[in-house]
Design a protein around this motif. Structure first.
Motif, short mmCIF file in Angstrom:
data_model
loop_
_atom_site.label_atom_id
_atom_site.label_comp_id
_atom_site.label_asym_id
_atom_site.label_seq_id
_atom_site.Cartn_x
_atom_site.Cartn_y
_atom_site.Cartn_z
N PHE A 32 0.18 5.66 -13.98
CA PHE A 32 0.14 5.95 -12.55
C PHE A 32 1.15 5.08 -11.80
CE2 PHE A 32 -1.74 5.24 -8.27
CZ PHE A 32 -1.61 6.54 -7.80
N GLY A 33 1.99 5.71 -10.99
CA GLY A 33 2.99 5.01 -10.19
C GLY A 33 3.77 6.02 -9.38
N THR A 34 4.76 5.57 -8.69
CA THR A 34 5.59 6.45 -7.87
C THR A 34 6.25 7.50 -8.73
OG1 THR A 34 6.01 4.66 -6.37
CG2 THR A 34 7.57 6.47 -6.30
N GLY A 62 -7.61 -2.08 -14.90
CA GLY A 62 -8.48 -2.49 -13.80
C GLY A 62 -9.13 -1.28 -13.19
N THR A 63 -9.97 -1.51 -12.19
CA THR A 63 -10.71 -0.44 -11.56
C THR A 63 -10.28 -0.28 -10.11
OG1 THR A 63 -12.61 -0.88 -12.98
CG2 THR A 63 -13.03 0.40 -10.99
N LEU A 64 -9.86 0.94 -9.77
CA LEU A 64 -9.52 1.29 -8.40
C LEU A 64 -10.75 1.94 -7.77
CD1 LEU A 64 -7.49 1.66 -6.05
CD2 LEU A 64 -6.87 3.86 -7.09
N THR A 65 -11.26 1.32 -6.72
CA THR A 65 -12.45 1.81 -6.03
C THR A 65 -12.03 2.38 -4.69
OG1 THR A 65 -13.81 0.14 -7.09
CG2 THR A 65 -14.72 1.17 -5.11
N ALA A 84 -3.12 -4.26 -2.47
CA ALA A 84 -2.15 -4.09 -1.39
C ALA A 84 -1.09 -3.03 -1.68
CB ALA A 84 -1.46 -5.42 -1.10
N GLN A 85 -0.87 -2.67 -2.96
CA GLN A 85 0.20 -1.72 -3.24
C GLN A 85 -0.23 -0.27 -3.10
OE1 GLN A 85 0.17 -3.01 -7.57
NE2 GLN A 85 1.34 -1.13 -7.72
N PHE A 86 -1.52 0.00 -2.93
CA PHE A 86 -1.98 1.38 -2.82
C PHE A 86 -1.95 1.85 -1.37
CE2 PHE A 86 -4.00 -0.13 -6.73
CZ PHE A 86 -3.59 0.86 -7.60
N THR A 87 -1.63 3.14 -1.20
CA THR A 87 -1.65 3.76 0.12
C THR A 87 -2.73 4.82 0.14
OG1 THR A 87 -0.05 5.46 -0.52
CG2 THR A 87 0.83 3.42 0.44
N LYS A 88 -3.20 5.16 1.33
CA LYS A 88 -4.19 6.23 1.46
C LYS A 88 -3.81 7.10 2.65
CE LYS A 88 -7.48 3.41 4.08
NZ LYS A 88 -7.09 2.05 4.07
N VAL A 98 -4.39 9.10 -2.70
CA VAL A 98 -4.03 7.71 -2.96
C VAL A 98 -2.68 7.67 -3.65
CG1 VAL A 98 -4.69 5.60 -4.18
CG2 VAL A 98 -6.46 7.07 -3.20
N GLY A 99 -1.77 6.84 -3.15
CA GLY A 99 -0.44 6.71 -3.73
C GLY A 99 -0.13 5.26 -4.10
N ASP A 100 0.93 5.10 -4.86
CA ASP A 100 1.39 3.77 -5.29
C ASP A 100 2.88 3.70 -4.98
OD1 ASP A 100 1.87 1.35 -6.54
OD2 ASP A 100 1.85 2.19 -8.54
N PRO A 101 3.23 3.25 -3.76
CA PRO A 101 4.64 3.25 -3.37
C PRO A 101 5.45 2.22 -4.14
CG PRO A 101 3.36 2.08 -1.75
CD PRO A 101 2.37 2.67 -2.74
#
Length: 121
Positions: A32-34, A62-65, A84-88, A98-101
């Motif tokens: 998962f990434g850009t 890890g776990t993304l909640t 901090a790197q995730f966007t919503k 949910v994104g990972d810029p």
């Protein structure tokens, strides 16, 4: 997608993993990434929607909640991330996208030079 299977994003593939019942998804996600996105349909996008990432002790996953205050969904991501790197944002259908810029290399790489408009006389 539902269930407990593993999902792998293609490198730079730009995929969207749509989880209609994200609270019950028990699989793992790799790569998962850009420019990929996780479409959490079961998590409403509101001003109270939160994201949190907890890295495992061995730093390989890890776990993304994601939570909208009423519903909570966890997804195990293989790799190293920080909250901090995730966007919503809204997915346009009542859920949360949910994104990972990417890291802005222009801000962190001293070798990066900007384009300059030439001056003509």
């Amino acid at each position: 997608s539902n269930g407990a299977g593993a999902v792998t994003f293609a490198v730079s593939g730009g995929g969207i993993l749509q989880l209609d019942h994200s609270q019950s998804f028990a699989g793992t996600v790799a790569g998962f990434g850009t420019p990929d996105f996780l479409d959490r349909r079961g998590i409403a996008f509101t001003s109270s929607t939160t994201l949190a990432f907890t890295e495992s002790p061995i730093n390989t996953s890890g776990t993304l909640t994601a939570s909208d205050g009423t519903h909570t969904a966890n997804i195990v991501l293989l790799g190293q991330y920080t909250t901090a790197q995730f966007t919503k944002q809204s997915d346009g259908a009542g859920g949360t996208l949910v994104g990972d810029p990417p890291v802005d290399t222009a801000m962190t790489d001293p070798q990066t030079t900007g384009l300059v408009n030439p001056h003509h006389t």
